[in-house]
Design a protein around this motif. Structure first.
Motif, PDB file in Angstrom:
ATOM      1  N   ILE A  55      -4.811  -7.182  -3.337  1.00 42.32           N
ATOM      2  CA  ILE A  55      -4.656  -5.567  -2.816  1.00 42.32           C
ATOM      3  C   ILE A  55      -5.804  -4.782  -2.847  1.00 42.32           C
ATOM      4  O   ILE A  55      -6.935  -3.894  -2.515  1.00 42.32           O
ATOM      5  CB  ILE A  55      -4.106  -4.648  -4.066  1.00 42.32           C
ATOM      6  CG1 ILE A  55      -4.305  -3.328  -4.817  1.00 42.32           C
ATOM      7  CG2 ILE A  55      -4.405  -5.332  -5.573  1.00 42.32           C
ATOM      8  CD1 ILE A  55      -2.998  -2.834  -4.860  1.00 42.32           C
ATOM      9  N   GLY A  56      -7.442  -5.414  -4.506  1.00 42.07           N
ATOM     10  CA  GLY A  56      -8.601  -4.935  -4.606  1.00 42.07           C
ATOM     11  C   GLY A  56      -8.913  -5.177  -3.348  1.00 42.07           C
ATOM     12  O   GLY A  56      -9.965  -5.328  -2.065  1.00 42.07           O
ATOM     13  N   ARG A  58      -7.818  -5.530  -0.038  1.00 35.80           N
ATOM     14  CA  ARG A  58      -7.295  -5.306   1.030  1.00 35.80           C
ATOM     15  C   ARG A  58      -7.937  -3.528   0.527  1.00 35.80           C
ATOM     16  O   ARG A  58      -8.781  -3.291   2.217  1.00 35.80           O
ATOM     17  CB  ARG A  58      -5.815  -4.782   0.859  1.00 35.80           C
ATOM     18  CG  ARG A  58      -4.963  -4.545   2.601  1.00 35.80           C
ATOM     19  CD  ARG A  58      -3.811  -3.674   1.944  1.00 35.80           C
ATOM     20  NE  ARG A  58      -3.043  -5.045   1.560  1.00 35.80           N
ATOM     21  CZ  ARG A  58      -1.871  -5.070   0.337  1.00 35.80           C
ATOM     22  NH1 ARG A  58      -0.982  -4.021   0.665  1.00 35.80           N
ATOM     23  NH2 ARG A  58      -1.466  -5.947  -0.619  1.00 35.80           N
TER      24      ARG A  58
ATOM     25  N   PHE B 150       2.214  -0.130  -1.631  1.00 32.23           N
ATOM     26  CA  PHE B 150       1.523  -1.055  -1.871  1.00 32.23           C
ATOM     27  C   PHE B 150       3.326  -0.810  -3.243  1.00 32.23           C
ATOM     28  O   PHE B 150       3.385  -0.203  -4.033  1.00 32.23           O
ATOM     29  CB  PHE B 150       0.436  -0.440  -3.520  1.00 32.23           C
ATOM     30  CG  PHE B 150      -0.880  -0.472  -2.516  1.00 32.23           C
ATOM     31  CD1 PHE B 150      -1.328  -1.704  -2.123  1.00 32.23           C
ATOM     32  CD2 PHE B 150      -0.901   0.600  -1.382  1.00 32.23           C
ATOM     33  CE1 PHE B 150      -2.669  -1.577  -1.297  1.00 32.23           C
ATOM     34  CE2 PHE B 150      -1.845   0.615  -0.773  1.00 32.23           C
ATOM     35  CZ  PHE B 150      -2.196  -1.231  -0.729  1.00 32.23           C
ATOM     36  N   ASP B 154       1.683  -5.997  -6.457  1.00 30.21           N
ATOM     37  CA  ASP B 154      -0.131  -5.182  -6.322  1.00 30.21           C
ATOM     38  C   ASP B 154      -0.351  -4.212  -7.038  1.00 30.21           C
ATOM     39  O   ASP B 154      -1.631  -4.788  -7.656  1.00 30.21           O
ATOM     40  CB  ASP B 154       0.381  -4.474  -5.410  1.00 30.21           C
ATOM     41  CG  ASP B 154       0.244  -5.405  -3.746  1.00 30.21           C
ATOM     42  OD1 ASP B 154       0.168  -6.235  -3.775  1.00 30.21           O
ATOM     43  OD2 ASP B 154       1.173  -4.379  -2.690  1.00 30.21           O
ATOM     44  N   MET B 155       0.487  -3.196  -7.985  1.00 32.15           N
ATOM     45  CA  MET B 155      -0.390  -2.702  -8.784  1.00 32.15           C
ATOM     46  C   MET B 155      -0.699  -3.266 -10.174  1.00 32.15           C
ATOM     47  O   MET B 155      -1.998  -3.207 -10.428  1.00 32.15           O
ATOM     48  CB  MET B 155       1.322  -1.852  -9.454  1.00 32.15           C
ATOM     49  CG  MET B 155       0.802  -0.594 -10.675  1.00 32.15           C
ATOM     50  SD  MET B 155      -0.261   0.183  -9.572  1.00 32.15           S
ATOM     51  CE  MET B 155      -0.968   1.076 -11.594  1.00 32.15           C
ATOM     52  N   GLU B 157      -2.298  -5.943 -10.197  1.00 30.98           N
ATOM     53  CA  GLU B 157      -3.583  -6.320 -10.009  1.00 30.98           C
ATOM     54  C   GLU B 157      -4.549  -5.686  -9.825  1.00 30.98           C
ATOM     55  O   GLU B 157      -5.621  -6.188  -9.648  1.00 30.98           O
ATOM     56  CB  GLU B 157      -3.728  -7.627  -8.657  1.00 30.98           C
ATOM     57  CG  GLU B 157      -2.432  -8.512  -8.479  1.00 30.98           C
ATOM     58  CD  GLU B 157      -2.796  -9.408  -7.513  1.00 30.98           C
ATOM     59  OE1 GLU B 157      -4.350  -9.462  -6.872  1.00 30.98           O
ATOM     60  OE2 GLU B 157      -2.373 -10.362  -7.012  1.00 30.98           O
ATOM     61  N   VAL B 158      -4.880  -4.458  -9.901  1.00 26.69           N
ATOM     62  CA  VAL B 158      -5.207  -3.405  -9.950  1.00 26.69           C
ATOM     63  C   VAL B 158      -6.514  -3.137 -10.377  1.00 26.69           C
ATOM     64  O   VAL B 158      -7.934  -2.999 -10.230  1.00 26.69           O
ATOM     65  CB  VAL B 158      -4.512  -1.902  -9.465  1.00 26.69           C
ATOM     66  CG1 VAL B 158      -5.479  -0.534 -10.000  1.00 26.69           C
ATOM     67  CG2 VAL B 158      -4.506  -1.541  -7.894  1.00 26.69           C
TER      68      VAL B 158
END
Lengths: 579, 282
Positions: A55-56, A58, B150, B154-155, B157-158
């Motif tokens: 995610i980061g 991306r 997302f 994914d979340m 990992e934010v």
């Protein structure tokens, strides 16, 4: 090289190579990349490349790298991870170039393995986070320490260093053009009667009283004011106020503090005196904080002199006793070094015979501009500053040596020399060895030295005084209680002090021929001295009538202008015999 | 590092808010106001490409999000900026300080939600809000059938996401000089410009972005809106644009040919033309 060779080279290049179309979908991928990720080429074709990033990365790729690619045509070594089919991460440096392909613009993307670099980065980042954390801890610890260092543990108020810091801050921030006329102002508060509470009810009650007073001062002050316990029973309120605002605060303070406090069931009334001084803004000079505090302190003393429960404000043009005192002390210090100090001697007579029995050594200061100064002009300042030790030692040595010089020049044998000791000298642990050294160096028998100590000095700490007197007594010197009758002697103590003489204060002697009360007091003193086996000495004898009266009461010795003023050693009229 | 503007240096306006947020003004000062709010990880330089299209008949006011570009990072208080409300208040503070009225607010990416918050708080201030690459919620929400793009994984990992490429963000702040094959004249400058990000500041905004669901805000918006959506936006799936259009009363949905999350960068002319075509007539 053949076409096949190029294809082979591309497939087995050390890095992952991809081609993306203008929508970011993968159109070609090499074997190195499929080897890293575990995907087949078929699975990857048509997939949006950002989907392969965590995610980061991306977000980074989308918001940074892609716009950069659009604008500049290139991405250079962005650090990313590629997520494999099994969720594993492959650190890589991503570079890309945007080119014109056969079907429109396309992106050539190269990923170089960056395991090692990634590890370095992670260690570096972890170290950075640790450093930030420990920096935060140090900052917290420093803040806590500053809190401790700048606050009084008993009352929780600022202490003296805390107040000075707050004052410096306010003076630094103060501007003349604030518009509302408010300037940093110090209200200096001194309690009257605190010592009595401490003495009568004990230190615990004294502490409790200080806490009550601290709370009251806090509540009388405006929000935002700094409140400090400056020393002992002295408090300071520091606030940005107008002169009339300061007066209102002072009135509130005096009202609140005048309320009785109950300590151990006893109702105690403590009053206060307040001195106010507004800072000059903009503040001038590095000593501005000290100056405003000293002026407020002086104003407080003026208030106290008018009676307790009052406030006084510093006015521009007020003399500054503190500053004067500092100048005086500096001059005195150099005066001692430069030999401006003199010892004068006043004869003391044996009343029954009229013969000279001794002299009292009295210090004078030959001031370069102010002329010959009496002790009253400088002794208090010397006593408060500690210069008294140096001065006292010099006078003692001078007087002792003079006694020996008189012996050598045919003066009356066995002349006693009396020297005054201050409270501070008495409390000095070096006093007894100093006296012993001085006598030994000059070769004067101890019994020829009389040390005079005022009643007040003795009573300020009677137990310590007793120990010093006993040690002096063991040396063999004689001890006299000076200014007897002016202090608050406890006869219990007086009896325990190993003294030899009582010197009756001049104020009673002066009045004894006109005031029956004074006459009675002198008579009592003589009787008391004799009852305790002490020599009764009268000071300040100025007339024949006083001399006769003292003789009639049986006083043993006397001194005063009637016989002789204090004179320099060379002017001593020897021998003196009273007609 | 200093960044030059598109044509000539544009001075930051006087006033405490303008100084703090590096507010600049170009174009015709007597014309209607276009206020441009840049998106995540960028600064106001991101809008350079659309300026030529609006400068002639608009007053174009731009600023840097607090913590980004040349805003006064010293004034960045992480606690204050822990929600988008503080950023929305910054938009309103700019309008108040510059005395802007009847404002057309054009916002990109994360700023779109700040813009809607500002419009809900002071509806009278804004004529129209244009949302470029907007998303009210980045996660999927199976219960309602919403797909923000997302997943919950994914979340998770934010929070650590920016740490994983911390130095890339940090490095990106340095000016990068590189060739520009198709030679857009301002390429080099923009490369330097849009990368001015403090990674720690970016991380906080990213977390706020990904942990806040702004969908309940949408029905409260009364200002007319335009939703501008590009193709193949890795952060905003097409369904999100449709969701916005459906829940913003009186909104217009515009689908661009342009690709990616930053159409005003990749296709400034098309983006500017699409915005202009949907401005409310004066």
């Amino acid at each position: 090289m053949t076409q096949r060779d190029y294809a082979e080279l591309w497939q087995r290049a050390p890095g992952g190579h991809l081609l993306l179309d203008d929508d970011g979908l993968i159109t070609a991928v090499n074997a190195t990349f499929t080897g890293w990720t575990g995907y087949t080429a078929e699975e990857l074709l048509g997939t949006p490349f950002p989907k392969l990033l965590p995610i980061g990365d991306r977000v980074l790729y989308t918001t940074h790298s892609l716009p950069q690619l659009m604008v500049s045509g290139r991405i250079a070594e962005a650090s990313v991870q590629v997520v494999g089919r099994d969720g594993s991460r492959h650190p890589a440096l991503l570079s890309a170039t945007r080119v014109s392909g056969p079907d429109g613009p396309e992106t050539q993307l190269v990923l170089v393995d960056a395991q090692q670099r990634r590890r370095y980065e992670e260690e570096l980042l972890a170290a950075r986070r640790r450093a930030e954390e420990s920096e935060a801890r140090i900052t917290r610890a420093e803040a806590e320490l500053a809190e401790l260092v700048h606050h009084d543990s008993l009352t929780g108020l600022l202490n003296r260093p805390g107040l000075l810091r707050a004052l410096h801050d306010r003076l630094g921030a103060a501007r003349a053009d604030r518009g509302d006329g408010a300037v940093p102002t110090v209200l200096f508060i001194d309690l009257d009667g605190f010592k009595t509470v401490n003495d009568d009810l004990g230190h615990a009650s004294g502490d409790e009283l200080l806490q009550v007073v601290a709370r009251r001062i806090r509540s009388a002050s405006r929000a935002g004011a700094d409140v400090a316990r400056f020393a002992g029973d002295e408090f300071v309120v520091l606030d940005d106020v107008t002169p009339s605002g300061a007066a209102r605060v002072a009135d509130r303070l005096l009202d609140l503090l005048a309320e009785p406090v109950v300590l151990q069931g006893v109702e105690v009334v403590v009053t206060a005196s307040v001195g106010i001084c507004s800072a000059e803004v903009p503040a001038s000079g590095p000593d501005a904080a000290e100056l405003v505090l000293r002026r407020a302190d002086n104003a407080m003393y003026r208030a106290k002199a008018q009676g307790s429960g009052r406030w006084t404000a510093h006015r521009p043009g007020d003399s500054d006793p503190g500053a004067d005192r500092l100048v005086l002390l500096e001059q005195l210090r150099s005066g001692i070094r430069q030999g401006q100090l003199r010892v004068f001697y006043q004869p003391r007579l044996h009343l029954p015979t009229g013969r000279l029995s001794g002299v009292e050594a009295l210090v004078r200061w030959e001031h370069p501009t102010r002329g010959l100064l009496q002790p009253g002009a400088f002794i208090d300042a010397a006593e408060q500053s500690g210069i008294i030790r140096e001065l006292g030692a010099w006078v003692l040595a001078e007087a002792v040596e003079q006694a020996v010089r008189w012996d050598a020049t045919g003066g009356p044998a066995g002349l006693q020399v009396a020297v005054n000791l201050s409270a501070r000298q008495l409390a000095d642990t070096d006093l007894v060895p100093l006296v012993a050294r001085t006598l030994a160096r000059a070769g004067l028998p101890a019994a020829r030295l009389v040390l005079e100590i005022t009643e007040t000095a003795l009573m300020s700490d009677p137990d310590a005084a007793l120990r010093s007197l006993q040690a002096l007594k063991e040396l063999g010197v004689l001890l006299a209680v000076d200014d007897f009758g002016t202090g608050f002697s406890s006869f219990t103590y007086l009896k325990r002090f190993p003294v030899d003489e009582l010197k009756i204060d001049r104020s009673f002697v002066t009045g004894m021929t006109t005031d029956p009360g004074d006459h009675a007091i002198v008579a009592s003193c003589v009787h008391l001295a004799h009852a305790m086996g002490l020599v009764a000495v009268a000071e300040g004898v100025e007339s024949a009538a006083e001399c006769d009266a003292l003789r009639a009461l049986g006083a043993d010795q006397a001194q005063g202008y009637f016989f002789s003023r204090p004179v320099p050693a060379d002017d001593m009229p020897l021998p003196i015999v009273v007609a | 590092m200093s960044v030059e503007s598109a044509t000539e240096p544009v001075e930051v306006l006087p006033g405490p808010v303008a100084q703090r947020l590096h507010v600049t003004s170009t174009g015709d000062p007597d014309r209607p106001v276009l206020l441009l709010a840049h998106g995540f990880g960028c600064d106001q330089g991101m809008w350079d490409g659309v300026l030529p299209d609006f400068g002639a008949d608009h007053r174009v006011v731009r600023y840097d999000l607090m913590g980004y570009g040349r805003s006064d990072v010293a004034a960045y208080d992480p606690e204050h900026y822990s929600t988008l409300d503080a950023h929305a208040a910054d938009i309103l503070a700019i309008c108040a300080e510059l005395d802007l009225h009847d404002v057309t607010l054009v916002a990109h990416s994360v700023s779109t939600m700040m813009a809607l918050l500002a419009a809900v708080r002071e509806p009278g201030r804004f004529r129209q809000v244009v949302l470029v690459a907007a998303s009210p919620y980045f996660l999927e929400d199976p219960a309602t059938g919403y797909d923000g793009g997302f997943s919950a994984a994914d979340m998770a990992e934010v929070a650590g996401a920016l740490d994983s490429n911390y130095f890339t963000w940090a490095e990106a702040m340095a000016p990068v000089i590189m060739g520009t094959p198709d030679a857009p004249e301002h390429g080099e400058r923009l490369t330097a410009s849009f990368c001015r990000v403090d990674p720690d500041v970016a991380r906080q905004l990213l977390v706020v972005m990904f942990t806040t669901d702004f969908r309940p805000l949408l029905p409260r918006v009364t200002t007319p809106t335009v939703v501008v959506q590009s193709r193949a936006d890795a952060l905003v799936p097409p369904s999100v644009g449709e969701h916005l259009h459906a829940h913003l009363a009186g909104s217009t949905l515009v689908q661009l040919e342009a690709v990616g999350h930053c159409p005003h960068i990749s296709a400034p002319e098309e983006t500017a033309a699409a915005i202009r075509a949907h401005l409310l007539p004066r």
